[in-house]
Motif scaffolding. Sequence first.
Motif, mmCIF file in Angstrom:
data_model
loop_
_atom_site.group_PDB
_atom_site.id
_atom_site.type_symbol
_atom_site.label_atom_id
_atom_site.label_comp_id
_atom_site.label_asym_id
_atom_site.label_seq_id
_atom_site.Cartn_x
_atom_site.Cartn_y
_atom_site.Cartn_z
ATOM 1 N N ALA A 87 0.835 -1.208 0.000
ATOM 2 C CA ALA A 87 0.000 0.000 0.000
ATOM 3 C C ALA A 87 0.870 1.258 0.000
ATOM 4 C CB ALA A 87 -0.917 0.005 1.226
ATOM 5 N N THR A 88 1.892 1.246 0.818
ATOM 6 C CA THR A 88 2.763 2.421 0.952
ATOM 7 C C THR A 88 3.441 2.742 -0.382
ATOM 8 O OG1 THR A 88 3.172 1.746 3.238
ATOM 9 C CG2 THR A 88 4.710 3.350 2.292
ATOM 10 N N LEU A 89 3.977 1.707 -1.031
ATOM 11 C CA LEU A 89 4.686 1.949 -2.295
ATOM 12 C C LEU A 89 3.700 2.329 -3.400
ATOM 13 C CD1 LEU A 89 7.408 -0.851 -2.085
ATOM 14 C CD2 LEU A 89 7.592 1.564 -1.460
ATOM 15 N N GLN A 90 2.515 1.723 -3.350
ATOM 16 C CA GLN A 90 1.476 2.060 -4.340
ATOM 17 C C GLN A 90 1.088 3.537 -4.206
ATOM 18 O OE1 GLN A 90 -1.373 -1.163 -4.114
ATOM 19 N NE2 GLN A 90 -2.776 -0.057 -5.455
ATOM 20 N N LEU A 91 0.919 3.982 -2.982
ATOM 21 C CA LEU A 91 0.559 5.390 -2.768
ATOM 22 C C LEU A 91 1.700 6.302 -3.226
ATOM 23 C CD1 LEU A 91 -1.259 7.652 -1.620
ATOM 24 C CD2 LEU A 91 -0.220 7.242 0.621
ATOM 25 N N MET A 92 2.934 5.918 -2.933
ATOM 26 C CA MET A 92 4.072 6.766 -3.314
ATOM 27 C C MET A 92 4.276 6.804 -4.825
ATOM 28 S SD MET A 92 5.465 8.489 -0.936
ATOM 29 C CE MET A 92 7.237 8.794 -0.948
ATOM 30 N N GLU A 93 3.781 5.781 -5.533
ATOM 31 C CA GLU A 93 3.927 5.757 -6.990
ATOM 32 C C GLU A 93 2.708 6.320 -7.709
ATOM 33 O OE1 GLU A 93 4.815 1.604 -7.685
ATOM 34 O OE2 GLU A 93 6.556 1.827 -6.367
ATOM 35 N N ALA A 94 1.641 6.624 -6.973
ATOM 36 C CA ALA A 94 0.400 7.091 -7.608
ATOM 37 C C ALA A 94 0.616 8.451 -8.289
ATOM 38 C CB ALA A 94 -0.699 7.210 -6.557
ATOM 39 N N ASN A 95 -0.203 8.699 -9.318
ATOM 40 C CA ASN A 95 -0.136 9.998 -9.995
ATOM 41 C C ASN A 95 -0.596 11.089 -9.045
ATOM 42 O OD1 ASN A 95 0.725 9.035 -12.430
ATOM 43 N ND2 ASN A 95 -1.379 8.591 -13.112
ATOM 44 N N ASP A 96 0.159 12.165 -9.064
ATOM 45 C CA ASP A 96 -0.146 13.321 -8.242
ATOM 46 C C ASP A 96 -1.622 13.736 -8.353
ATOM 47 O OD1 ASP A 96 1.447 15.024 -6.607
ATOM 48 O OD2 ASP A 96 0.857 16.650 -7.968
ATOM 49 N N ALA A 97 -2.098 13.812 -9.585
ATOM 50 C CA ALA A 97 -3.447 14.341 -9.832
ATOM 51 C C ALA A 97 -4.539 13.431 -9.281
ATOM 52 C CB ALA A 97 -3.647 14.538 -11.331
ATOM 53 N N ASP A 98 -4.227 12.134 -9.082
ATOM 54 C CA ASP A 98 -5.237 11.194 -8.585
ATOM 55 C C ASP A 98 -5.441 11.311 -7.077
ATOM 56 O OD1 ASP A 98 -5.603 10.198 -11.106
ATOM 57 O OD2 ASP A 98 -4.161 8.560 -10.852
ATOM 58 N N LEU A 99 -4.499 11.939 -6.395
ATOM 59 C CA LEU A 99 -4.551 11.967 -4.927
ATOM 60 C C LEU A 99 -5.356 13.164 -4.450
ATOM 61 C CD1 LEU A 99 -0.880 10.903 -4.143
ATOM 62 C CD2 LEU A 99 -2.921 9.477 -4.391
ATOM 63 N N LYS A 100 -6.560 12.874 -3.982
ATOM 64 C CA LYS A 100 -7.458 13.953 -3.552
ATOM 65 C C LYS A 100 -7.250 14.288 -2.080
ATOM 66 C CE LYS A 100 -9.595 13.863 -7.585
ATOM 67 N NZ LYS A 100 -8.727 12.908 -8.256
ATOM 68 N N ILE A 101 -6.569 13.380 -1.365
ATOM 69 C CA ILE A 101 -6.439 13.558 0.089
ATOM 70 C C ILE A 101 -4.976 13.742 0.461
ATOM 71 C CG2 ILE A 101 -6.714 12.351 2.316
ATOM 72 C CD1 ILE A 101 -9.253 11.080 1.055
ATOM 73 N N ARG A 102 -4.662 14.871 1.082
ATOM 74 C CA ARG A 102 -3.277 15.149 1.479
ATOM 75 C C ARG A 102 -3.136 15.209 2.992
ATOM 76 N NH1 ARG A 102 0.666 14.583 -2.495
ATOM 77 N NH2 ARG A 102 -0.367 14.853 -4.473
ATOM 78 N N SER A 103 -4.226 14.871 3.700
ATOM 79 C CA SER A 103 -4.080 14.664 5.149
ATOM 80 C C SER A 103 -3.585 13.238 5.311
ATOM 81 C CB SER A 103 -5.411 14.904 5.857
ATOM 82 O OG SER A 103 -6.453 14.149 5.241
ATOM 83 N N SER A 104 -4.470 12.244 5.208
ATOM 84 C CA SER A 104 -4.044 10.845 5.289
ATOM 85 C C SER A 104 -5.200 9.952 4.866
ATOM 86 C CB SER A 104 -3.621 10.523 6.724
ATOM 87 O OG SER A 104 -2.975 9.274 6.762
ATOM 88 N N TYR A 105 -4.867 8.858 4.151
ATOM 89 C CA TYR A 105 -5.903 7.941 3.665
ATOM 90 C C TYR A 105 -6.242 6.860 4.692
ATOM 91 C CZ TYR A 105 -5.928 9.517 -1.218
ATOM 92 O OH TYR A 105 -6.090 10.241 -2.371
ATOM 93 N N ASN A 106 -7.526 6.625 4.932
ATOM 94 C CA ASN A 106 -7.967 5.411 5.643
ATOM 95 C C ASN A 106 -7.488 4.188 4.875
ATOM 96 O OD1 ASN A 106 -9.426 6.791 7.567
ATOM 97 N ND2 ASN A 106 -11.411 5.874 7.051
ATOM 98 N N LEU A 107 -7.084 3.162 5.605
ATOM 99 C CA LEU A 107 -6.655 1.914 4.965
ATOM 100 C C LEU A 107 -7.162 0.738 5.794
ATOM 101 C CD1 LEU A 107 -4.771 1.192 2.514
ATOM 102 C CD2 LEU A 107 -3.034 0.674 4.224
ATOM 103 N N ALA A 108 -7.853 -0.194 5.138
ATOM 104 C CA ALA A 108 -8.394 -1.344 5.878
ATOM 105 C C ALA A 108 -7.689 -2.621 5.459
ATOM 106 C CB ALA A 108 -9.888 -1.474 5.597
ATOM 107 N N GLY A 109 -7.481 -3.477 6.414
ATOM 108 C CA GLY A 109 -6.988 -4.825 6.142
ATOM 109 C C GLY A 109 -8.025 -5.801 6.654
ATOM 110 N N MET A 110 -7.825 -6.260 7.889
ATOM 111 C CA MET A 110 -8.772 -7.188 8.529
ATOM 112 C C MET A 110 -9.092 -6.644 9.915
ATOM 113 S SD MET A 110 -5.838 -10.026 9.267
ATOM 114 C CE MET A 110 -4.524 -9.514 8.165
ATOM 115 N N SER A 111 -10.127 -7.198 10.546
ATOM 116 C CA SER A 111 -10.414 -6.850 11.938
ATOM 117 C C SER A 111 -10.576 -8.146 12.706
ATOM 118 C CB SER A 111 -11.713 -6.042 12.045
ATOM 119 O OG SER A 111 -11.525 -4.744 11.547
ATOM 120 N N PHE A 112 -9.990 -8.216 13.907
ATOM 121 C CA PHE A 112 -10.184 -9.411 14.737
ATOM 122 C C PHE A 112 -9.985 -9.080 16.210
ATOM 123 C CE2 PHE A 112 -5.783 -9.612 13.076
ATOM 124 C CZ PHE A 112 -5.056 -9.579 14.260
#
Length: 320
Positions: free
Chosen positions: A224-249
């Motif tokens: 996820a981290t590398l994907q976000l760092m490689e994403a196109n600048d224009a696609d990133l609407k959020i510059r605070s921080s993105y919610n990210l879900a995996g699993m819950s237990f």
Amino acid sequence: MTNTDTVLVLGSAGQIGTDLVYTLRERLGGASVIAADVKDQQGYLRESGPFYVLDVLDKMAVAEIINKHKVNRVYLLAALLSATAEQKMKSAWNLNMEGLFTILDIAAEKKAIRVFWPSSIAVFGTTTPRILTPQFTVMEPTTVYGISKQAGERWCEYYHAKFGVDVRSIRYPGLISYKAHPGGGTTDYAVDIYHQALDKGSYTCFLKEDTTLPMMYMPDAIRATLQLMEANDADLKIRSSYNLAGMSFTPQQIAAEIKKHIPDFTMDYHPDFRQQIADSWPQSIDDSYAQKDWGWKQEFNLSSMTNDMLLHLKEDRQHA
Ligand code: AKB
């Protein structure tokens, strides 16, 4: 990420840093990934590429390394986590905030630097909806760590809007890895449990059996981290921080999963001050913005993570 990138990882000996440096050096080659940590290190970090003992609060020293190596990507991972931050309130605030200013200020001066800074589910508090917590919602964190992460998010957004700093961030859930132990977090039990299941056959959990928390296996978090760092600048609407879900237990559910592999494993519960922290955090996360903006998709669930964790930890023990 391209082969011309030169990366600096600050806090490289921590839980995320250990895995991240490994993956980046595999991809870019050791020489292009500068590892730094406030504590001196031996072994992989020093042997597979450049390593510096570096305090993120020392802006001049950090800027010198960035200039010397022509760094264009910085991952700022140095921080005190939730449980430690409650014990060391002022130093946690100082490191978590001033460390961020070091990097945001350098990036604002130099422009060509892209920054990754981790936020956390700790930005949420007891007044936040706890199930499928939305990206935009009430945020009243009740921990020192959570307050520092929430303030950090605001500063990231501000530096992006005001100075054009290309800063990107994820609100990590609890992270689970076989490569490195976490240090001082509330979700650490979900790593310790695997080690103690193998070494002792039992574990005493510091959270109650039915405490549901959002978690993620480290390979997913690094992807996820590398994907976000490689994403196109224009696609990133959020510059605070993105919610990210995996699993819950819950602790009870992870123990049941471990029991499938180690039938004699036993668990008991002695909740401590970390229970109150866990009770203030979400149980599950809505990460639809991350999915939409940069194509995030989780791979590991509790069962596949447990298989993989136990496999690697057993291998480590055989080679020790
Ligand atoms: C902690 O428990 O403090 C961290 C986090 C959820 O940010 N793992």
